[in-house]
Design a protein around this motif. Structure first.
Motif, mmCIF file in Angstrom:
data_model
loop_
_atom_site.group_PDB
_atom_site.id
_atom_site.type_symbol
_atom_site.label_atom_id
_atom_site.label_comp_id
_atom_site.label_asym_id
_atom_site.label_seq_id
_atom_site.Cartn_x
_atom_site.Cartn_y
_atom_site.Cartn_z
ATOM 1 N N CYS A 61 0.883 -1.173 0.000
ATOM 2 C CA CYS A 61 0.000 0.000 0.000
ATOM 3 C C CYS A 61 0.924 1.227 0.000
ATOM 4 N N PHE A 63 0.620 4.062 1.160
ATOM 5 C CA PHE A 63 0.640 4.861 2.393
ATOM 6 C C PHE A 63 1.399 4.161 3.514
ATOM 7 N N ARG A 179 -4.416 -0.112 -2.959
ATOM 8 C CA ARG A 179 -4.984 -1.106 -2.056
ATOM 9 C C ARG A 179 -6.443 -1.341 -2.470
HETATM 10 S S1 SF4 Z 1 -0.826 -1.384 5.261
HETATM 11 FE FE1 SF4 Z 1 -0.589 -2.548 3.320
HETATM 12 S S2 SF4 Z 1 1.621 -2.660 2.930
HETATM 13 FE FE2 SF4 Z 1 1.318 -1.981 5.069
HETATM 14 S S3 SF4 Z 1 1.434 -3.799 6.275
HETATM 15 FE FE3 SF4 Z 1 -0.753 -3.546 5.812
HETATM 16 S S4 SF4 Z 1 -1.083 -4.632 3.843
HETATM 17 FE FE4 SF4 Z 1 1.110 -4.462 4.143
#
Ligand code: SF4
Ligand code: SAM
Length: 450
Positions: A61, A63, A179
């Motif tokens: 993601c 962010f 996402r």
């Molecule tokens: S926010 Fe997205 S990238 Fe971050 S740990 Fe959760 S799934 Fe993984």
């Protein structure tokens, strides 16, 4: 909140005070030997809490501020689990058999583990540690690509609390942050969890993301409240592209400004409160019958690296790459790069790579800051009394708080400091007055206050 107040305070970079001293004060002076010594010094038979970090996700993601790595292959995950089990053995040998009060698997995405590996890791842990009827076992869940077998394995392992990442249900926002998560994924996950007896559910929401508006976040909050989770965490997006390069994928122009962020946070709060949730601490909400709401009312809530908790254990042991442990006099963080973590474990020693020793003064300040962050109010003289210290050393802190009091952000009454509920988003401005380490600058080392 008045626009002038926002303009004056909201953009200040401040720590989140999930620890004190904060991670910004960690140095390499804490390594494997010092960590081992402090583990061994834990009072005999005292229960502990464990945090297990799984630093892998299927996709990234944009962010994301967590320590994680994207992998499409399972081999790196299996190899990591082998190290994790060896680290569990090292810790168990050092602290002896103990009861685990709280076990938390976070990430990254622990649900990337196969059902077999979930059971295997749980069995490995509980061959070395014990648990009781009321021990809490919480796991962070990414509902995308979650299988029913995974949920069944979690239930079989004894998981009794989960936290589900949702953030926002608007497709345009999801697209902009990489996402894609149809609401049906979240609903399905909730059904499977309920069917398998896991009813304690937290949902993570975020504001301050690209393309979010006051109306869109309120709509997300309304829909998610309709799923009736027992708790919600509502995080303001911390945009720190100088620390996390992938955040550069998020167009700065698409991000809401300070006032808009504030209005979004308020809109979510209004929806959740009208849906029956009570505001907890800086950024959490809970059903009134949830233990966290109860702990807040009775002054027993605690703050740790996972946020707000009812966990009262004196020692939290971190396992896995980047995991942070909190021992009575020491914070220790394992090496963050997985290869460095693995190399340490392969060499047969702990992977602690940085941290900080706590002085008597740190312990006292930590207690004051924790009460403020949990209760929005602290009687400094009472806490000082518990530490056999005089409160006068905090006169400079009260001087620093006076301008905030003039603006109505804090109330000062003798030695008591209180942040009115309407200003809870600015709570950290009060906490920083008791922080002897953080130098307040406009340099963005931490995320902004709002
Ligand atoms: S926010 Fe997205 S990238 Fe971050 S740990 Fe959760 S799934 Fe993984
Ligand atoms: C480890 S993730 C939760 C589990 C799972 N990986 C998922 O995303 O569904 C932890 C949570 O931290 C929050 N988060 C991540 N990056 C953030 C950031 N930069 N600012 C604020 N909150 C963030 C998100 O709400 C996310 O759900």
């Amino acid at each position: 909140m008045k626009t002038e107040i926002l303009a004056k305070y909201a953009a200040r970079p401040l720590p989140r005070y999930t620890s004190y001293p904060t991670a910004a004060q960690f140095t390499p002076e804490v390594g494997p030997d010092l960590y081992a010594w402090h583990l061994q010094a834990l009072p005999e038979h005292q229960p502990v809490s464990l945090y297990v970090h799984i630093p892998f996700c299927d996709t990234l993601c944009w962010f994301c501020g967590c320590h994680t790595k994207v992998t499409q292959r399972y081999k790196p995950v299996s190899e990591y689990l082998e190290r994790l089990k060896r680290e569990i053995d090292l810790v168990a040998a050092q602290v002896g058999p103990r009861t685990v009060r709280h076990l938390h698997w976070g990430g990254g995405s622990p649900t990337i583990l196969t059902p077999e590996d979930i059971i295997d890791l749980e069995q490995h842990l509980f061959r070395r540690f014990s648990r009781t009827e009321d021990s809490e076992f919480a796991v962070e869940i990414d509902p995308r690509r979650l299988g029913r077998e995974t949920v069944l394995a979690l239930a079989q392992a004894g998981v009794n609390r989960v936290s589900i990442g949702v953030q926002d249900i608007d497709p345009q926002v999801q697209q902009a942050v990489n996402r894609l998560q149809p609401l049906s994924d979240t609903v399905q996950a909730m059904h499977w969890l309920a069917d398998s007896g896991i009813t304690q559910v937290n949902i993570d929401l975020m504001y301050g993301l690209p393309h979010q508006t006051v109306d869109s976040v309120a709509a997300t909050a309304q829909t998610i409240a309709g799923l009736n989770p027992s708790r919600l965490s509502v995080f303001g997006y911390a945009h720190v592209p100088w620390m996390k390069r992938h955040m550069r994928q998020i167009e700065t122009a698409s991000l809401p400004d300070t006032e808009e962020r504030w209005r979004q946070a308020e809109a979510i709060s209004a929806v959740l409160r009208s849906s029956g949730y009570v505001a907890v601490g800086l950024d959490h909400f809970a059903r009134p019958d949830d233990p966290l709401a109860h702990a807040m009312l009775t002054g027993h809530m605690r703050r740790n690296f996972q946020g707000y908790t009812v966990d009262a254990a004196e020692a939290l042991i971190g396992l896995g790459a980047s995991a942070i442990g909190s021992l009575p006099r020491l914070y220790a963080q394992n090496a963050t790069p997985i290869d460095r973590y693995s190399a340490a474990i392969d060499a047969g020693h702990f992977a602690a790579a940085r941290g900080v020793l706590l002085s008597d003064d740190d312990l006292l300040r930590r207690a004051i800051i924790e009460r403020l962050m949990c209760d929005l109010s602290v009687d400094v003289a009472t806490v000082c009394h518990q530490f056999n210290a005089g409160p006068d050393r905090f006169l400079p802190a009260f001087d620093a708080l006076r301008p905030l009091a003039d603006d109505g952000i804090v109330h000062l009454d003798a030695w008591r400091v209180t942040v009115p509920r309407e200003y809870r988003a600015l709570l950290r401005l009060a906490a920083v007055a008791f922080d002897a380490h953080t130098v307040q600058t406009e340099t963005p080392r931490h995320a902004r206050a709002v």
